[in-house]
Every structure is written in structure tokens, then in C-alpha cells.
Design an enzyme around this catalytic site. Structure first.
Site, PDB file in Angstrom:
ATOM      1  N   PRO A  78     -63.570  42.974  52.305  1.00  0.00           N
ATOM      2  CA  PRO A  78     -65.112  42.668  52.323  1.00  0.00           C
ATOM      3  C   PRO A  78     -65.957  42.962  53.432  1.00  0.00           C
ATOM      4  O   PRO A  78     -66.899  42.424  53.603  1.00  0.00           O
ATOM      5  CB  PRO A  78     -64.642  41.076  52.421  1.00  0.00           C
ATOM      6  CG  PRO A  78     -63.475  40.676  53.009  1.00  0.00           C
ATOM      7  CD  PRO A  78     -62.745  41.849  52.855  1.00  0.00           C
ATOM      8  N   CYS A  79     -65.306  43.773  54.351  1.00  0.00           N
ATOM      9  CA  CYS A  79     -66.267  44.077  55.427  1.00  0.00           C
ATOM     10  C   CYS A  79     -67.732  44.672  55.268  1.00  0.00           C
ATOM     11  O   CYS A  79     -68.580  44.727  56.102  1.00  0.00           O
ATOM     12  CB  CYS A  79     -65.644  44.849  56.619  1.00  0.00           C
ATOM     13  SG  CYS A  79     -64.874  46.468  55.660  1.00  0.00           S
ATOM     14  N   ARG A  80     -67.920  45.360  53.902  1.00  0.00           N
ATOM     15  CA  ARG A  80     -69.036  45.835  53.828  1.00  0.00           C
ATOM     16  C   ARG A  80     -69.739  45.085  52.734  1.00  0.00           C
ATOM     17  O   ARG A  80     -70.964  45.423  52.275  1.00  0.00           O
ATOM     18  CB  ARG A  80     -69.003  47.431  53.241  1.00  0.00           C
ATOM     19  CG  ARG A  80     -68.213  47.955  54.227  1.00  0.00           C
ATOM     20  CD  ARG A  80     -69.212  48.393  55.580  1.00  0.00           C
ATOM     21  NE  ARG A  80     -70.563  48.978  55.212  1.00  0.00           N
ATOM     22  CZ  ARG A  80     -71.161  49.279  56.246  1.00  0.00           C
ATOM     23  NH1 ARG A  80     -70.849  49.058  57.395  1.00  0.00           N
ATOM     24  NH2 ARG A  80     -72.487  49.831  55.792  1.00  0.00           N
TER      25      ARG A  80
END
Lengths: 344, 263
Positions: free
Chosen positions: B212-214
Site C-alpha cells: 500500500p505504499c503508493r
């Protein structure tokens, strides 16, 4: 036109299939370790049946929610879903599993279905027609599970169920898409009533439908228990009476095998030689739109009063198409830390 | 590592102030509201129970089961056969070093990839059980097309404050897919960059997850574009938006986006 749909051709049913998720096996292991231990009696479980979407048939789904208890007497089914009751027998040993007399297991549940048809109980509780059996063996240390589903189906000797006419889209029977929409609302209202009071009304997986000849009158949906009074009453003159069921098959002329016990009821208990069957299906928009449903005109086998119980089939086939238990190995995907905790 | 992350998650206060519009992130309450709308519009999505204290007990994560996936993004036996997908700037998916490291580790463990077609042969033979059974002459035995299916879940990632997608696949015979086979269903560019294999936070089952980092920056970007066209994607519609951009990564997993918002 599909040849199999023409008059006199035997109907081929799509076998009911199962889909067991990983959390079901987690929960089963937990029950085995903490509750059943060495007990191997049958326990009640529930699965969910849903309508076919245009692109795919739906399997009977079992999740960790399948296990019932004193404070959870039934699954909560959403719109477009029906809880289906079954029983699970988990064998302590693989030897015990392999030594089972499988036809006798099917016959035992089949007998219950037949008795419910004869006594009239199946009209009050249509869910009795779709009761199933799951036999399993759990190798908890290795996370390997062997299992086999039986969806007991009563089959009369002879040619079975045949087509009386070609299958047709539901709009052709209701007369218009507006009236199909009215039928949808009637079926949804019936399903909501049954969901609210399952003990009294039973499941709405199987139901009946009245389509008045007068296009100004909306179609109605009713309970199986109302069939006799509809058939002998005013509705038989003023319109058509159809049998209806939640169809998890998406093939145009092949209904789900889940309807077969209803057809046995219609032939044996109600003495019907022919029946029109509404196969309830979902269309693309998925807002409960049933315009993708089809109506089948069927000729039923003879099952006169006093006849012997039909034979029972229903053991699920494996991927090769043969009736056989399945095996699932979850060792690679279980969290190692959790595995360590649970094996203590 | 998992334990550390979980402790970190417990110590971190859950935000209550909305930064949906300026950062593309969701509070737990906004995640729940968006999940409620999703299950109302598409009842095949369901809430599952769990024990994370920042979410209501009976609304911890969302799941949809048995989603068909009829074709592969890439055929492991034929590199030429990769299906072309709309590429371009889809919101800044870039490599994250930690995840690609995880991935190469995971891939090096993987054995030879297999297609579904020959998978029947490795069904362990546990003996013939069909003896003495009544045979069913009215069962349709051919032409029932079996496909891969996926159980997809969406959790709330407290660290990134975004939804997070998890994939659990089954082959045509309903056996869990090996991880390397799941990569056949993830769009080429992304598979190597943003997919990790981790235990699912609520079930402990190892699964593929889209990192989910982006997510937040993509959510914000879509929102900015919508607003520049005079439209608004309400915060309770956030999961429709999320599912929409996830479907670029898993183009043939046919989950329901019909009730989705206009983007």
C-alpha cells in the site's frame, strides 16, 4: 438452436459443486483440537448458495462461519444468497474414512429427504430438499485435509426429466421486462420475509410463482406450502403457476442439480406430469436484476403414491470428473508462527 | 518482523481527522463508511469479524469469494504471449526496495511454474471410491468450464492509512494456488514491484498483497483529477475508486465494479 433443448430430450443438470475456503479448515482444526477432540459424531454446518452471474456458475460456499452453535443457529444470508443446511462428519483416522460405506451415507440423507417429501415437511421447510453431507479427515499436524461432499439427489428410474419445449427467457413468460421487474420485487419480498422468520417460513430457495394472463396484474411469488391451494384455486384459471428456484447454473438449458429434489416432490407429492420451472439468475448489473433468468418446460418422471424411494446419487466429482474425495494441502500457506502456537 | 509491525501498529494512534482530500488517506471510520457502502451496493462483498481495536469488531476487513479469473496476464511458458495492457502513467507505481527484495526471495524459493492444464495429473491418488455408488445419468459431465478463482480481501492498513488488497487463489481443481502462479494474474509491471507475500493480518494465512505504499498518492491523484473536472469522489466511495485502480493490476480477476463511481 441448441439440440438438447428440443422436446423429448433429457435434461442434463449441472452438478452442485463446493468451494471451501481456507478459514473453514482453520476453524475445523480449532474445533477438532478444542471441542470435538476424539468425537466423530455429525455436527450441523451451513453453506451459502448464490445465484449464477451470466459469466459463471456459483459453487456452494463454505467459510469459517459454516459451524453452528447454540448462539449461532443459522448463517446470515445477504440478498441473493440462501443458507443451505448440512452435516459434517470428521473422521478420526484415514483408515476410518477410507472404510466408509459411501452409498449408505448417501442413502441415509436421501431417505431423510424422501421422508420430508412424503410427510409434507419439505413444503413447509424447503431447505430440507437441499441438505448435504460433508465427510472429512484432518491431518492437523501437516495441515492436510481430505474431504468429500455429498449433495444427495433422488433419481427416478428411466429417462429422468425431459424437455417439453425449448427453454425461454423469463421476459417471454411474464410478457415484458416491466413485469419481470415486478416478479423480481415479489421474489425479493418473499425472500426477505423468509429471512426474517426462517423457523416459521423456511428457506425461499424453492418457491412458486403465479403469472396472471391479464398483463395489468403483477406476478406473485409464494411459498411451496401454498402450491395445492393455488393449483385448485382461482390462480390456476387466471394465469400460469410455475415452480421457482435459486439457480446457481449459468448455462442456458442446464439448470443446477439442486432443483432435482424439488422436481421429485412435484412429481410424487403433487402428482405433476409437467412443470414450468423458473430458474432464477442474476444479470450483469448485479443489483438483483433477474432478467437473465430462464423458464424451462419440463416433463417429469412418474413417481406415483406408494412407490419405492428413488435411488440416491450426489457424491461430488473431482477435477477429473470422477466421484472421489479431494485433498487440500495448506502446509505451505499457513503462517509458521501460528502453526507453532497451535501445535503446542 | 510481523510482531514488530503489529506492536508498532498498536502504539500508533489511529487518526480521526480526515485527510482524504489533501493526502488520499482514510481514517478507520472512513474505511468503515466506505466498506458499508460497498457491501450495500455489491452484497457479494462482506464484512468479516476480527480483533483490531481501531475498527468495530464486526467490521474489520472486507472479503469477496470465488471471483473467477478466466485468463492469465502472462503465460509462464511463453514470454511473447504477455497480454498488452494499457500502460503509461497510472498514478506513479514505482518500485519499493523492500518489496522487490521480498519478492525476489519469494521467487527464488518458487519451483518451476506450472499451467493449470496439466495440474490434474498431480492429484494424489487416495484410492478408488466410486465402487458401489449409484451413477448419475442426468448429470452434465462435459462443458462445465472450470476456471481459477480468487478470494479477495481488503484490510485497513493502519500504518499507510489506506485500504490494502490481499489475493488468495485457487486452481481449476479448487486447490490453493502456489504463489508463483498468482503472479501470472498480476499485470507485469506491477508484479515485480508492489506485490509481497505476507501473512494476512487477520487470518495468518500467507497471501499475495498489493503493497500500500503508493495507494494514498494514487487516491489523491484520482481525486484531484475528478475535482478539476468539477466532480467529487466522496470519501464513502473511496473503495470503489480503490477497486477501480486495483483492477489495472489484476485485470482478469472479475470482481464486481459495476456499481462503481464515475472517475
Amino acid at each position: 438452436k441448441d439440440k438438447s433443448m428440443s422436446s423429448g430430450e433429457p435434461v442434463k443438470f449441472v452438478p452442485v459443486s463446493s468451494a471451501v475456503d481456507v478459514m473453514f479448515w482453520q476453524k475445523l482444526s480449532e474445533m477438532k483440537l478444542n471441542v470435538w477432540k476424539l468425537g466423530d459424531g455429525s455436527v450441523p454446518i451451513e453453506a451459502l448458495r448464490s445465484l449464477a452471474a451470466p459469466s459463471s456458475s456459483s459453487p456452494l460456499q463454505l467459510t469459517h462461519e459454516a459451524f453452528l452453535s447454540a448462539d449461532k443457529k443459522s448463517l446470515s444470508a445477504a440478498r441473493g444468497e440462501w443458507a443451505v443446511r448440512g452435516e459434517l462428519k470428521n473422521y478420526n483416522t484415514m483408515e476410518g474414512f477410507k472404510a466408509e460405506k459411501w452409498q449408505e451415507v448417501a442413502d441415509t440423507v436421501g431417505r431423510r429427504i424422501w421422508d420430508a417429501i412424503e410427510s409434507g415437511e419439505a413444503e413447509k421447510h424447503p431447505e430440507l430438499l437441499s441438505q448435504f453431507k460433508l465427510c472429512s479427515h484432518a491431518d492437523i499436524k501437516k495441515w492436510v485435509f481430505t474431504y468429500w461432499f455429498c449433495f444427495p439427489t433422488l433419481v427416478a428410474a428411466g429417462t429422468g426429466v425431459t424437455f417439453d419445449a425449448a427453454a425461454c427467457p423469463v421476459d417471454q413468460v411474464t410478457g415484458s421486462s416491466e413485469r419481470t421487474k415486478q416478479l423480481q420485487h415479489a421474489v425479493e419480498a418473499l425472500a426477505a420475509r423468509c429471512r426474517a422468520d426462517p423457523a416459521e417460513l423456511g428457506s425461499s430457495e424453492f418457491f412458486i410463482v403465479h403469472v396472471p394472463h391479464d398483463a395489468a396484474q403483477p406476478p406473485e411469488a409464494g411459498l411451496l406450502r401454498d402450491f395445492q391451494s393455488w393449483k385448485t384455486g382461482e390462480r390456476a384459471q387466471s394465469g400460469q403457476i410455475l415452480l421457482g428456484f435459486a439457480d446457481s447454473s449459468n448455462l442456458p438449458a442446464n439448470p443446477s442439480g439442486s432443483v432435482r429434489n424439488l422436481l421429485v416432490l412435484a412429481a410424487h407429492k403433487w402428482g405433476l406430469a409437467q412443470a414450468k420451472v423458473l430458474c432464477l439468475r442474476e444479470s450483469l448489473s448485479r443489483d438483483g436484476d433477474i432478467s437473465g433468468s430462464v423458464v424451462l418446460s419440463l416433463r417429469l418422471p412418474e413417481l406415483p403414491q406408494g412407490c419405492a424411494m428413488p435411488q440416491v446419487t450426489g457424491w461430488e466429482a473431482n477435477a477429473k470428473g470422477r466421484p472421489s474425495p479431494r485433498l487440500v494441502d495448506l502446509s505451505a500457506i499457513m503462517d509458521s508462527q501460528r502453526l507453532a502456537e497451535e501445535s503446542v | 518482523m510481523q510482531t514488530l509491525l503489529r506492536i508498532g501498529e498498536m502504539l500508533m494512534p489511529a487518526s480521526t481527522e480526515s485527510h482524504y482530500l489533501d493526502k488520499g488517506v482514510l481514517t478507520p471510520a472512513e474505511f468503515v463508511a466506505a466498506g458499508d457502502l460497498l457491501v450495500t451496493k455489491c452484497p457479494s462483498w462482506k464484512w468479516e469479524k476480527g480483533d483490531r481495536s481501531h475498527l468495530p469488531k464486526d467490521k474489520q476487513f472486507l472479503i469477496i469469494r470465488n471471483v473467477p479469473c478466466r485468463r492469465r496476464v502472462r503465460d509462464p511458458n511463453d514470454d511473447e504471449n504477455e497480454v498488452a495492457l494499457e500502460g503509461g502513467d497510472d498514478g506513479g507505481w514505482t518500485a519499493t526496495h523492500t518489496t522487490s527484495e521480498d519478492l525476489s526471495k519469494e521467487l527464488s524459493k518458487a519451483s518451476e511454474p506450472k499451467t493449470g492444464a496439466d495440474s490434474d495429473d498431480d492429484i494424489p491418488d487416495i484410492g478408488d471410491f466410486s465402487g458401489g455408488l449409484v451413477s448419475d445419468l442426468s448429470a452434465l459431465s462435459v462443458s462445465v468450464v472450470k476456471t481459477r478463482t480468487y478470494d479477495i480481501s481488503i484490510t485497513y492498513d493502519k500504518y499507510y492509512q489506506t485500504p490494502r488488497m490481499w489475493l488468495f487463489g485457487y486452481d481449476e481443481a479448487r486447490r490453493p494456488l502456489k504463489t508463483e502462479m498468482i503472479f501470472e494474474d498480476i499485470s507485469g509491471d506491477h508484479a515485480n514491484k508492489t506485490v509481497t507475500i505476507e501473512p494476512h493480518p487477520h487470518t495468518g494465512v500467507s497471501m499475495a498483497s498489493i503493497h500500500p505504499c503508493r495507494h494514498a498518492s494514487v487516491m489523491k491523484k484520482f481525486n484531484d483529477v475528478a475535482r478539476s473536472h468539477g466532480k467529487e469522489i466522496r470519501v464513502d466511495q473511496a473503495l470503489f475508486l480503490f477497486l477501480k485502480f486495483m483492477s489495472a493490476l489484476v485485470p482478469y480477476i472479475e470482481y464486481d465494479t459495476s456499481a462503481s463511481v464515475e472517475i
